[in-house]
Design a protein around this motif. Structure first.
Motif, PDB file in Angstrom:
ATOM      1  N   PHE A 105       0.463  -0.740   0.066  1.00  0.00           N
ATOM      2  CA  PHE A 105      -0.354   0.200   0.250  1.00  0.00           C
ATOM      3  C   PHE A 105       0.838   1.207  -0.363  1.00  0.00           C
ATOM      4  O   PHE A 105       0.265   2.158   0.299  1.00  0.00           O
ATOM      5  N   TYR A 106       2.324   1.263  -0.328  1.00  0.00           N
ATOM      6  CA  TYR A 106       3.055   2.113  -0.169  1.00  0.00           C
ATOM      7  C   TYR A 106       2.628   3.116  -1.239  1.00  0.00           C
ATOM      8  O   TYR A 106       3.956   4.387  -1.554  1.00  0.00           O
ATOM      9  N   THR A 107       1.349   2.745  -2.361  1.00  0.00           N
ATOM     10  CA  THR A 107       1.650   3.146  -3.521  1.00  0.00           C
ATOM     11  C   THR A 107      -0.348   3.403  -3.655  1.00  0.00           C
ATOM     12  O   THR A 107      -0.638   2.940  -3.782  1.00  0.00           O
ATOM     13  N   GLN A 108       0.127   4.416  -4.530  1.00  0.00           N
ATOM     14  CA  GLN A 108      -1.813   5.820  -4.730  1.00  0.00           C
ATOM     15  C   GLN A 108      -2.396   4.573  -5.689  1.00  0.00           C
ATOM     16  O   GLN A 108      -3.546   4.484  -5.384  1.00  0.00           O
ATOM     17  N   PRO A 336       7.439  -7.795 -10.935  1.00  0.00           N
ATOM     18  CA  PRO A 336       7.161  -7.061  -9.690  1.00  0.00           C
ATOM     19  C   PRO A 336       8.477  -5.576  -9.923  1.00  0.00           C
ATOM     20  O   PRO A 336       9.913  -5.954 -10.347  1.00  0.00           O
ATOM     21  N   MET A 337       8.656  -3.889  -9.528  1.00  0.00           N
ATOM     22  CA  MET A 337       9.941  -3.567  -9.444  1.00  0.00           C
ATOM     23  C   MET A 337       9.833  -2.706  -7.755  1.00  0.00           C
ATOM     24  O   MET A 337       8.708  -1.792  -7.590  1.00  0.00           O
ATOM     25  N   PRO A 338      10.513  -2.329  -7.213  1.00  0.00           N
ATOM     26  CA  PRO A 338      10.675  -1.772  -5.345  1.00  0.00           C
ATOM     27  C   PRO A 338      10.363  -0.732  -6.392  1.00  0.00           C
ATOM     28  O   PRO A 338      10.518   0.331  -6.441  1.00  0.00           O
ATOM     29  N   THR A 339       9.423   0.652  -4.670  1.00  0.00           N
ATOM     30  CA  THR A 339       9.836   1.114  -5.116  1.00  0.00           C
ATOM     31  C   THR A 339       9.965   2.469  -3.512  1.00  0.00           C
ATOM     32  O   THR A 339       9.984   3.561  -3.872  1.00  0.00           O
ATOM     33  N   SER A 340      10.140   1.452  -2.286  1.00  0.00           N
ATOM     34  CA  SER A 340      10.503   1.076  -1.510  1.00  0.00           C
ATOM     35  C   SER A 340      11.750   0.598  -0.981  1.00  0.00           C
ATOM     36  O   SER A 340      11.534  -0.547  -0.659  1.00  0.00           O
ATOM     37  N   ALA A 341      13.045   0.558  -0.092  1.00  0.00           N
ATOM     38  CA  ALA A 341      13.740   0.108   0.408  1.00  0.00           C
ATOM     39  C   ALA A 341      13.058  -1.113   1.190  1.00  0.00           C
ATOM     40  O   ALA A 341      13.817  -2.169   1.904  1.00  0.00           O
TER      41      ALA A 341
END
Length: 471
Positions: A105-108, A336-341
């Motif tokens: 849920f870190y992405t809008q 899949p690709m991360p947007t946060s460590a």
């Protein structure tokens, strides 16, 4: 030429000094219990040896644990009070640490998806959760539990693989040889999920009510949540031809016979060199988080192998080899690709990118006792494989946090370097085996591959039997 001793030589187990695979599960599989380094050993005064050989080897491999990812940057991401990510045994799914399901849920755009069922209540402005600002806690990585408990899950897995490995090789009197190997089988990986939120201690950022909501509303609905994000966490089972190596090699033997009054034993020294080609075979779906790669995963491998054996004719043979392997790049679509460590295991954002795998460096040392009884031969080997970090180049984003962000800005928000940093691994294992010479040209063998020490790799064990026919 002593034909009987040559046949016995060919019955001893030793991993082929050939290129290794991208798989951190099975980077250097045993294709036979016959001694491949035996191809490089001649008897007498440098007499030529030649043969044609075929091996059929049923196998079974399993793993229940892995060695954790070990990186000096881990302390910069998680507080020192968290459970450190060190080089210890862990559950297979926890190599990088417990999965952060709040990280979804870190992405809008993902939060927008859950404005409808199954998780409408999480982000409904009229709900009690909005008053407690719990939705913001879900969506902001700065609220991630430093103890890696609240919002995290452990993923024990059971990995199994079984099937048939086939190998054929031929060596000519000139010292030139050809070898081909292929593996056909079924691989399975069965996950289970343990919610760490239920055993976590609450603090300032998360109350007991938050803890209950997180566990009840998200973990209990993990399957529909991941399906909504286009990810799969279902058990994996697939039949495939996933491993293959084809090699061209050259060997030359040198007899070393000291004077009869010398205190040193006579021996045969045999250097060898070969070229390897690993075809691009089976590919796994990157959105299937439980799928496991056993081969090159669609990349073509190429490299060389070189080494030397010392055969003390009356006692043992020892051998040393080196085999670097490189892999071609290929494009991954909607991966899949991360947007946060702080996202671990579950990445809701997807992108197209090209991936150039890091090289493999394989080192081996072996010792064999030929014909130590009238019918039996045996050997042992230590083999080490190191995989360097991959290189990832973004092409475009398929799903992105903010719909208003231009494609030109994507490279500053997606974090492929996290996948690059976690792509390196190393594996060290022992190969042990014994062979029975039924008659000239017909041998049976048993072998096992035992893990010793790994980094970011499976702690897997393989057992196999082999039937070798030599002409």
């Amino acid at each position: 030429m002593n034909h009987v001793r040559i046949i016995m030589l060919l019955t001893t187990i030793c991993t082929a000094a050939y290129g290794s695979f991208l798989s951190r599960v099975d980077p250097a599989p045993l294709f036979t219990t016959a001694n491949m380094i035996g191809n490089y050993t001649n008897f007498g005064h440098c007499e030529s040896e030649y043969h044609v050989r075929f091996n059929a080897t049923p196998f079974r491999q399993n793993a229940y644990q892995a060695y954790k990812y070990n990186d000096h940057n881990a302390a910069a991401i998680w507080s020192a009070s968290s459970e450190t990510i060190d080089n210890n045994l862990c559950q297979i799914g926890d190599m990088y640490g417990p999965w952060n399901y709040l990280g979804l849920f870190y992405t809008q755009n993902v939060r927008d998806k859950f404005l409808t069922d199954p998780l409408k209540i999480l982000f409904d402005t009229s709900s009690a959760f909005a008053d407690s600002k719990i939705a913001k806690k879900y969506a902001d990585p700065k609220y991630a539990d430093i103890a890696q408990k609240i919002g995290f899950l452990s993923v024990p897995m059971e990995f199994r693989s079984y099937g048939l490995r086939l190998e054929a090789d031929v060596i000519t009197p000139l010292g030139l040889g050809l070898s081909g190997k292929i593996s056909i089988g079924q691989r399975q990986q069965i996950p289970s999920f343990t919610d760490l939120t239920k055993i976590a201690n609450t603090g300032t950022d998360f109350t007991a009510a938050d803890k209950t909501a997180i566990s009840g509303l998200i973990f209990d609905r993990l399957s529909p949540v991941t399906e909504t994000c286009g990810l799969s966490i279902r058990p994996y089972c697939e039949d495939a031809i996933d491993q293959g190596i084809f090699s061209l090699f050259f060997v030359k033997s040198f007899d070393c016979f000291p004077a009869s009054d010398s205190k040193y034993s006579s021996f045969v020294c045999t250097p060898f060199i070969g070229l390897d080609w690993l075809p691009a075979l089976h590919e796994i779906n990157p959105a299937n988080l439980i799928a496991v790669n056993l081969g090159t995963n669609g990349h073509t491998g190429y490299g060389f192998h070189t080494g030397v054996t010392f055969n003390f004719l009356e006692t043992i043979e020892i051998g040393f080899d080196l085999a670097p392997t490189w892999f071609s790049k290929r494009t991954y679509c909607n991966a899949p690709m991360p947007t946060s460590a702080k996202q671990i295991g579950l990445y809701p954002t997807k992108a197209d990118y090209t991936l150039e795998p890091g090289s493999n460096w394989t080192f081996g040392a072996s010792m064999a006792a030929f014909n130590f009884t009238q019918l039996f031969s045996a050997s042992c080997e230590i083999r080490y494989v190191h995989h360097c970090k991959d290189c990832i180049h973004l092409i475009s984003a398929q799903t992105f946090p903010d719909k208003n962000v231009a494609q030109s800005e994507i490279t500053t928000l997606l974090l492929p370097e996290i996948l690059e940093d976690r792509s390196g691994w190393s594996s060290c294992f022992a190969n042990l085996g014994v062979n029975l010479n039924i008659c000239d040209g017909f041998q049976l063998g048993l072998a096992c591959q035992l893990p010793l020490r790994m980094r970011n790799a499976y702690y897997s064990t393989t057992v196999l039997g082999s039937l070798a026919i030599t002409y």
